[in-house]
Design a protein around this motif. Structure first.
Motif, PDB file in Angstrom:
ATOM      1  N   GLU A   1       0.852  -1.186   0.109  1.00  9.99           N
ATOM      2  CA  GLU A   1      -0.021  -0.133   0.066  1.00  9.99           C
ATOM      3  C   GLU A   1       0.895   1.132  -0.036  1.00  9.99           C
ATOM      4  OE1 GLU A   1      -3.579   2.282   0.048  1.00  9.99           O
ATOM      5  OE2 GLU A   1      -3.169   0.079  -0.350  1.00  9.99           O
ATOM      6  N   GLY A   2       0.544   2.240  -0.969  1.00  6.14           N
ATOM      7  CA  GLY A   2       1.108   3.209  -0.734  1.00  6.14           C
ATOM      8  C   GLY A   2       2.736   3.676  -1.255  1.00  6.14           C
ATOM      9  N   LEU A   3       3.380   4.339  -0.397  1.00  7.85           N
ATOM     10  CA  LEU A   3       4.837   4.748  -0.744  1.00  7.85           C
ATOM     11  C   LEU A   3       5.523   3.119  -0.234  1.00  7.85           C
ATOM     12  CD1 LEU A   3       5.520   8.305   0.118  1.00  7.85           C
ATOM     13  CD2 LEU A   3       5.143   7.181  -1.998  1.00  7.85           C
ATOM     14  N   ASP A   4       5.129   2.599   0.697  1.00  2.18           N
ATOM     15  CA  ASP A   4       5.732   1.404   1.156  1.00  2.18           C
ATOM     16  C   ASP A   4       5.984   0.333   0.069  1.00  2.18           C
ATOM     17  OD1 ASP A   4       6.901  -0.427   3.252  1.00  2.18           O
ATOM     18  OD2 ASP A   4       5.009  -1.456   2.791  1.00  2.18           O
ATOM     19  N   GLY A   5       4.674   0.290  -0.719  1.00  2.00           N
ATOM     20  CA  GLY A   5       4.772  -0.663  -1.896  1.00  2.00           C
ATOM     21  C   GLY A   5       5.524  -0.509  -3.052  1.00  2.00           C
ATOM     22  N   LEU A   6       5.757   1.128  -3.029  1.00  2.00           N
ATOM     23  CA  LEU A   6       6.769   1.649  -4.075  1.00  2.00           C
ATOM     24  C   LEU A   6       8.228   1.391  -3.797  1.00  2.00           C
ATOM     25  CD1 LEU A   6       7.656   3.246  -6.697  1.00  2.00           C
ATOM     26  CD2 LEU A   6       7.167   5.220  -5.138  1.00  2.00           C
ATOM     27  N   ARG A   7       8.437   1.493  -2.422  1.00  2.00           N
ATOM     28  CA  ARG A   7       9.817   1.017  -1.916  1.00  2.00           C
ATOM     29  C   ARG A   7      10.115  -0.333  -2.243  1.00  2.00           C
ATOM     30  NH1 ARG A   7       7.974   4.187   2.731  1.00  2.00           N
ATOM     31  NH2 ARG A   7       8.503   6.592   2.508  1.00  2.00           N
ATOM     32  N   LYS A   8       9.233  -1.139  -1.916  1.00  2.00           N
ATOM     33  CA  LYS A   8       9.378  -2.643  -2.001  1.00  2.00           C
ATOM     34  C   LYS A   8       9.630  -3.019  -3.494  1.00  2.00           C
ATOM     35  CE  LYS A   8       6.702  -3.957   2.160  1.00  2.00           C
ATOM     36  NZ  LYS A   8       5.725  -4.851   2.453  1.00  2.00           N
ATOM     37  N   LEU A   9       9.022  -2.479  -4.335  1.00  2.00           N
ATOM     38  CA  LEU A   9       9.195  -2.811  -5.734  1.00  2.00           C
ATOM     39  C   LEU A   9      10.354  -1.933  -6.386  1.00  2.00           C
ATOM     40  CD1 LEU A   9       8.039  -3.706  -8.498  1.00  2.00           C
ATOM     41  CD2 LEU A   9       6.952  -1.495  -9.003  1.00  2.00           C
ATOM     42  N   LEU A  10      10.969  -0.707  -5.812  1.00  2.00           N
ATOM     43  CA  LEU A  10      11.925  -0.226  -6.300  1.00  2.00           C
ATOM     44  C   LEU A  10      13.288  -1.119  -5.847  1.00  2.00           C
ATOM     45  CD1 LEU A  10      11.432   3.597  -5.802  1.00  2.00           C
ATOM     46  CD2 LEU A  10      11.746   2.468  -7.843  1.00  2.00           C
ATOM     47  N   ALA A  11      13.082  -1.789  -4.640  1.00  2.00           N
ATOM     48  CA  ALA A  11      14.075  -2.622  -4.275  1.00  2.00           C
ATOM     49  C   ALA A  11      14.351  -3.764  -4.911  1.00  2.00           C
ATOM     50  CB  ALA A  11      13.826  -2.953  -2.756  1.00  2.00           C
ATOM     51  N   VAL A  12      13.466  -4.055  -5.844  1.00  2.00           N
ATOM     52  CA  VAL A  12      13.769  -5.342  -6.647  1.00  2.00           C
ATOM     53  C   VAL A  12      13.622  -5.178  -8.149  1.00  2.00           C
ATOM     54  CG1 VAL A  12      12.879  -6.874  -4.729  1.00  2.00           C
ATOM     55  CG2 VAL A  12      11.283  -6.158  -6.546  1.00  2.00           C
ATOM     56  N   ALA A  13      13.365  -3.880  -8.460  1.00  2.00           N
ATOM     57  CA  ALA A  13      13.211  -3.558  -9.959  1.00  2.00           C
ATOM     58  C   ALA A  13      14.359  -3.794 -10.745  1.00  2.00           C
ATOM     59  CB  ALA A  13      12.481  -2.094  -9.998  1.00  2.00           C
ATOM     60  N   GLY A  14      15.750  -3.671 -10.097  1.00  2.00           N
ATOM     61  CA  GLY A  14      16.732  -3.593 -11.078  1.00  2.00           C
ATOM     62  C   GLY A  14      16.991  -2.521 -11.969  1.00  2.00           C
ATOM     63  N   SER A  15      16.928  -2.833 -13.222  1.00  2.00           N
ATOM     64  CA  SER A  15      17.209  -1.902 -14.205  1.00  2.00           C
ATOM     65  C   SER A  15      15.894  -1.338 -14.831  1.00  2.00           C
ATOM     66  CB  SER A  15      17.969  -2.263 -15.324  1.00  2.00           C
ATOM     67  OG  SER A  15      17.558  -3.086 -16.100  1.00  2.00           O
TER      68      SER A  15
END
Length: 400
Positions: free
Chosen positions: A78-92
């Motif tokens: 949810e919210g920015l927490d979800g964004l942070r989790k995705l950015l942590a694994v998004a790579g390039s």
């Protein structure tokens, strides 16, 4: 190979080639997912779209993805927490937020966290969505390129600091002579090459001096040159007899070199300032040049073979200094291997003596003379010298 697709023709009639982007939509609402697919189809955009309904599912689909469209309201994020989790694994992969929340502050916060864009559902059409995705991918690539460039610059700066630290500082306290040094690596972007030099004072009136050249001017040769210089300094400070130092140095060379073909040339001098004499040993190295009494002459010293080929004692030659006004130039062959501009002739030792004998050379301060010589050698060569260049100019009195 990257897939490409032909987009609609530009007004000029020429086809516009666009990279086919792989997009991952993380959206748990089937209606919104259908709408995104329709918007991309409406814009006739060359995209491959995959859909994940949760952050957990998205983690397994990120391989090969160029851009992720993320909804901020997911069952497991949810919210920015979800964004942070995705950015942590998004790579390039670039990440764009696509949400129903029209919140300017949330948008600013999302971009600050690392998202490439913040899009609001219902406020984008197919063209805007397509453009945003492409811009996001290019911004991500630009950011990564800038980061890689910064990392390269930091590594180069670190290497430069290390190489500067490996260049020697003459270990001497006497004021009877002055030592002027010059060093330039022939290795691109390098500060340290296979050439090396050092000066060590022993007692109150004796100077040990060495200039050497490891064949080649790459990283391996630079490392070996440093090892030989440090080994030579240790041998001198340990009080090893003068006639055994080069033999011991050759043992170090043969044990540390990466290939049997690697050899080194060396010119070593022991200056006895009180007795006004010097003992020269040349292991395949060009002779030092003596400036004295208005004359410029190469030192007539016997020459032995290079180190690392066939261990053989290097012959010694004793030379007297009749006055207290002289300079001794020791150098590596990178200085004299350039061409003279006459046919295919090289500068060589005679050409170097000729440069030092020019009226212009006599007006150059001794401290600036090594750099002046390199400039004149490059002028004659018609461009930069190809090899490493190391020089030591040891001067007493007026130096000439």
């Amino acid at each position: 190979m990257t897939e490409r697709s032909v987009a609609p023709r530009a007004r000029s009639g020429a086809p516009v080639y666009q990279e086919r982007l792989r997009v991952l939509l993380v959206e748990d609402d089937e209606g919104d997912a259908f709408l995104v697919r329709e918007l991309l189809h409406e814009a006739d955009a060359p995209f491959d779209l995959r859909v994940a309904t949760s952050l957990r599912e998205a983690r397994g689909l990120l391989s090969g993805i160029h851009c992720v469209l993320l909804d901020l309201g997911l069952p497991d994020a949810e919210g920015l927490d979800g964004l942070r989790k995705l950015l942590a694994v998004a790579g390039s992969a670039a990440v764009c937020v696509l949400t129903g929340r029209s919140d300017e502050h949330l948008g600013v916060a999302s971009v600050a966290e690392g998202a490439q864009d913040y899009l609001v559902k219902g406020q984008v059409d197919g063209v805007l969505l397509t453009r945003s995705l492409r811009y996001a991918v290019e911004r991500k690539r630009a950011d990564e390129n800038a980061q890689r460039l910064r990392e390269v610059e930091l590594r180069q700066a670190e290497s430069a600091r290390l190489e500067r630290g490996l260049l020697p500082q003459p270990l001497m306290s006497t004021e009877r002579v002055a030592v002027h040094t010059f060093y330039r690596s022939g290795r691109a972007l390098g500060l340290l090459g296979g050439d090396f030099f050092d000066v060590v004072q022993v007692g109150s009136d004796k100077l040990h001096v060495i200039v050497g050249d490891v064949c080649g001017h790459g990283v391996d040769e630079a490392a070996l040159g440093v090892e030989l210089r440090v080994a030579w300094r240790a041998l001198v400070l340990a009080g090893v007899p003068d006639d055994r130092i080069l033999g011991s140095l050759e043992q170090v060379l043969m044990s540390e070199r990466r290939a049997r073909e690697v050899f080194a040339t060396v010119a070593s001098v022991v200056l006895d300032l009180a007795a006004k004499k010097a003992v020269f040993r040349l292991a395949g190295h060009p002779p030092p040049v003596l400036l004295q009494g208005g004359l410029v002459t190469p030192v007539e010293a016997r020459r032995g073979i290079v180190l690392g080929v066939r261990p053989t004692p290097t012959p010694a030659t004793e030379v007297d200094f009749p006055t207290d006004d002289w300079s001794l130039l020791m150098y590596t062959d990178g200085l004299i291997e350039g061409h003279t501009g006459v046919s295919n002739e090289r500068l060589d030792v005679d050409g170097l003596c000729g440069l030092l004998d020019e009226p212009a050379a006599r007006s150059v301060p001794l401290a600036a003379l090594p750099a002046w010589l390199v400039g004149r050698a490059e002028q004659a060569n018609g461009g930069p010298l190809a090899d490493d260049v190391a020089m030591l100019l040891i001067s007493r009195g007026s130096g000439r």
